[in-house]
Design a protein around this motif. Sequence first.
Motif, PDB file in Angstrom:
ATOM      1  N   PHE A   1      64.436  55.112  10.944  1.00 38.61           N
ATOM      2  CA  PHE A   1      65.681  55.426  10.225  1.00 38.61           C
ATOM      3  C   PHE A   1      66.419  54.161   9.799  1.00 38.61           C
ATOM      4  CE2 PHE A   1      65.249  59.859  11.421  1.00 38.61           C
ATOM      5  CZ  PHE A   1      65.847  60.497  10.343  1.00 38.61           C
ATOM      6  N   ASP A   2      66.443  53.157  10.680  1.00 39.82           N
ATOM      7  CA  ASP A   2      67.117  51.908  10.330  1.00 39.82           C
ATOM      8  C   ASP A   2      66.455  51.228   9.130  1.00 39.82           C
ATOM      9  OD1 ASP A   2      68.905  52.278  12.357  1.00 39.82           O
ATOM     10  OD2 ASP A   2      68.087  50.744  13.688  1.00 39.82           O
ATOM     11  N   THR A   3      65.114  51.267   9.083  1.00 40.02           N
ATOM     12  CA  THR A   3      64.379  50.613   8.002  1.00 40.02           C
ATOM     13  C   THR A   3      64.394  51.432   6.722  1.00 40.02           C
ATOM     14  OG1 THR A   3      62.890  49.591   9.623  1.00 40.02           O
ATOM     15  CG2 THR A   3      62.145  49.644   7.340  1.00 40.02           C
ATOM     16  N   ASN A   4      64.019  52.696   6.845  1.00 33.82           N
ATOM     17  CA  ASN A   4      63.791  53.539   5.665  1.00 33.82           C
ATOM     18  C   ASN A   4      65.060  54.083   5.040  1.00 33.82           C
ATOM     19  OD1 ASN A   4      61.205  53.133   6.580  1.00 33.82           O
ATOM     20  ND2 ASN A   4      60.733  55.277   6.959  1.00 33.82           N
ATOM     21  N   VAL A   5      66.124  54.180   5.842  1.00 32.41           N
ATOM     22  CA  VAL A   5      67.346  54.840   5.339  1.00 32.41           C
ATOM     23  C   VAL A   5      68.567  53.916   5.400  1.00 32.41           C
ATOM     24  CG1 VAL A   5      68.851  56.853   5.518  1.00 32.41           C
ATOM     25  CG2 VAL A   5      66.427  57.065   6.105  1.00 32.41           C
ATOM     26  N   LEU A   6      68.955  53.524   6.597  1.00 31.85           N
ATOM     27  CA  LEU A   6      70.232  52.821   6.744  1.00 31.85           C
ATOM     28  C   LEU A   6      70.219  51.451   6.085  1.00 31.85           C
ATOM     29  CD1 LEU A   6      71.136  53.801  10.425  1.00 31.85           C
ATOM     30  CD2 LEU A   6      71.767  54.929   8.286  1.00 31.85           C
ATOM     31  N   GLY A   7      69.149  50.693   6.265  1.00 39.56           N
ATOM     32  CA  GLY A   7      69.069  49.380   5.621  1.00 39.56           C
ATOM     33  C   GLY A   7      69.043  49.508   4.113  1.00 39.56           C
ATOM     34  N   LEU A   8      68.278  50.475   3.622  1.00 39.38           N
ATOM     35  CA  LEU A   8      68.211  50.713   2.176  1.00 39.38           C
ATOM     36  C   LEU A   8      69.583  51.045   1.606  1.00 39.38           C
ATOM     37  CD1 LEU A   8      65.556  52.739   0.247  1.00 39.38           C
ATOM     38  CD2 LEU A   8      67.945  53.435   0.082  1.00 39.38           C
ATOM     39  N   ILE A   9      70.293  51.931   2.278  1.00 39.16           N
ATOM     40  CA  ILE A   9      71.621  52.320   1.794  1.00 39.16           C
ATOM     41  C   ILE A   9      72.564  51.122   1.800  1.00 39.16           C
ATOM     42  CG2 ILE A   9      73.681  53.681   2.355  1.00 39.16           C
ATOM     43  CD1 ILE A   9      71.778  55.913   3.305  1.00 39.16           C
ATOM     44  N   HIS A  10      72.548  50.351   2.874  1.00 36.52           N
ATOM     45  CA  HIS A  10      73.461  49.210   2.966  1.00 36.52           C
ATOM     46  C   HIS A  10      73.200  48.193   1.856  1.00 36.52           C
ATOM     47  CE1 HIS A  10      76.343  46.696   5.141  1.00 36.52           C
ATOM     48  NE2 HIS A  10      75.557  45.669   4.842  1.00 36.52           N
ATOM     49  N   LEU A  11      71.932  47.864   1.642  1.00 40.15           N
ATOM     50  CA  LEU A  11      71.606  46.886   0.598  1.00 40.15           C
ATOM     51  C   LEU A  11      71.948  47.433  -0.784  1.00 40.15           C
ATOM     52  CD1 LEU A  11      70.381  44.069   0.128  1.00 40.15           C
ATOM     53  CD2 LEU A  11      68.163  45.177  -0.156  1.00 40.15           C
ATOM     54  N   THR A  12      71.696  48.705  -0.988  1.00 38.83           N
ATOM     55  CA  THR A  12      72.024  49.321  -2.280  1.00 38.83           C
ATOM     56  C   THR A  12      73.517  49.261  -2.547  1.00 38.83           C
ATOM     57  OG1 THR A  12      70.117  50.809  -2.134  1.00 38.83           O
ATOM     58  CG2 THR A  12      71.877  51.437  -3.648  1.00 38.83           C
ATOM     59  N   GLN A  13      74.328  49.533  -1.535  1.00 38.09           N
ATOM     60  CA  GLN A  13      75.777  49.497  -1.723  1.00 38.09           C
ATOM     61  C   GLN A  13      76.251  48.103  -2.125  1.00 38.09           C
ATOM     62  OE1 GLN A  13      76.981  51.108   2.114  1.00 38.09           O
ATOM     63  NE2 GLN A  13      77.580  53.033   1.147  1.00 38.09           N
ATOM     64  N   ILE A  14      75.623  47.082  -1.548  1.00 35.22           N
ATOM     65  CA  ILE A  14      75.977  45.708  -1.907  1.00 35.22           C
ATOM     66  C   ILE A  14      75.777  45.476  -3.397  1.00 35.22           C
ATOM     67  CG2 ILE A  14      75.251  43.283  -1.673  1.00 35.22           C
ATOM     68  CD1 ILE A  14      74.602  43.918   1.275  1.00 35.22           C
ATOM     69  N   PHE A  15      74.629  45.915  -3.913  1.00 36.80           N
ATOM     70  CA  PHE A  15      74.317  45.611  -5.310  1.00 36.80           C
ATOM     71  C   PHE A  15      74.898  46.617  -6.292  1.00 36.80           C
ATOM     72  CE2 PHE A  15      71.352  42.822  -3.141  1.00 36.80           C
ATOM     73  CZ  PHE A  15      71.602  41.645  -3.848  1.00 36.80           C
ATOM     74  N   VAL A  16      75.223  47.805  -5.845  1.00 39.38           N
ATOM     75  CA  VAL A  16      75.939  48.733  -6.727  1.00 39.38           C
ATOM     76  C   VAL A  16      77.270  48.120  -7.149  1.00 39.38           C
ATOM     77  CG1 VAL A  16      77.255  50.892  -6.756  1.00 39.38           C
ATOM     78  CG2 VAL A  16      74.874  50.913  -6.043  1.00 39.38           C
ATOM     79  N   LYS A  17      77.931  47.455  -6.201  1.00 38.84           N
ATOM     80  CA  LYS A  17      79.206  46.801  -6.529  1.00 38.84           C
ATOM     81  C   LYS A  17      79.003  45.742  -7.611  1.00 38.84           C
ATOM     82  CE  LYS A  17      81.159  47.471  -1.909  1.00 38.84           C
ATOM     83  NZ  LYS A  17      81.565  46.797  -0.652  1.00 38.84           N
ATOM     84  N   GLN A  18      77.959  44.941  -7.465  1.00 41.69           N
ATOM     85  CA  GLN A  18      77.679  43.899  -8.457  1.00 41.69           C
ATOM     86  C   GLN A  18      77.296  44.517  -9.802  1.00 41.69           C
ATOM     87  OE1 GLN A  18      75.004  40.788  -7.334  1.00 41.69           O
ATOM     88  NE2 GLN A  18      76.151  40.220  -5.507  1.00 41.69           N
ATOM     89  N   PHE A  19      76.472  45.536  -9.763  1.00 38.87           N
ATOM     90  CA  PHE A  19      76.032  46.173 -11.008  1.00 38.87           C
ATOM     91  C   PHE A  19      77.206  46.829 -11.742  1.00 38.87           C
ATOM     92  CE2 PHE A  19      71.464  46.943  -9.227  1.00 38.87           C
ATOM     93  CZ  PHE A  19      71.212  45.581  -9.314  1.00 38.87           C
TER      94      PHE A  19
END
Length: 264
Positions: free
Chosen positions: A121-139
């Motif tokens: 879950f940490d790899t497939n879901v939570l890490g993915l979501i966290h990294l995505t949120q970082i770059f959604v802000k930039q995008f």
Amino acid sequence: MSVFNTDRLAGKTVLITGASAGIGAATAVLFARTGANLVLLARRAENLKAVKAKAEDAYKAVGKEGKVLTIEADVRKFEELDGIPEKVKEEGLEVDILVNNAGMVKGTEQVGADADITQMFDTNVLGLIHLTQIFVKQFKAKQAGTIINLGSIAGREPYAGGAIYCATKHALSAFNGSLLRELVNTPIRVIEIQPGMVETEFSVVRFRGDKEKADNVYKGLQPLVAEDIAEEIVWTASRPPHVNIAQLFVLPVNQATATLNYRK
């Protein structure tokens, strides 16, 4: 390469997680052939160096130039993910395309060990979501960007022996679908690639290093390989900016569902 309009990707910067092997490594090399800059993220530093060398050879092979930045990081550790934008900025780059490829599965038990469940879950879901949120802000700030999430047939249908993995990929698919809807008023593209059987080191990890068991998964049929999925990732990224391949389901020709396939 005729199916790709490489002009759309040349000079873009692509961040790929899980870039040290398999689909991530193959995707890095193919993006290099388009002239895109690369930010390669994974836990295995030595493997990353090897992928970087292959990407640099790919630039040379097609007469293109690009930067390759490698970052040793674990997607399960948010503090490591939080430092990525600054590292990218220090290299004079800005991420345009995020490929969330990092993912894993351990075991086929009905009730797995808590540590394995947490890792998935940490790899497939939570890490993915966290990294995505970082770059959604930039995008959002620059009003441009593409997010490509590596899902799975396991996110379309559950199957026996995959309870936790299927749960993680269903969660990823739900996140992807919600994000697509939440960003509908922006130019940001949100894409999910859902492969079926792909022969990489993935199954070796699932069977805890038992290569014979892993090989038996693909025995009697021709599975997909990492390069097949890399082509689909780069193809979706290379569509015109107004075209979003929201979901792409990719199977080997002798597979119909998670459990229905034909073997010689």
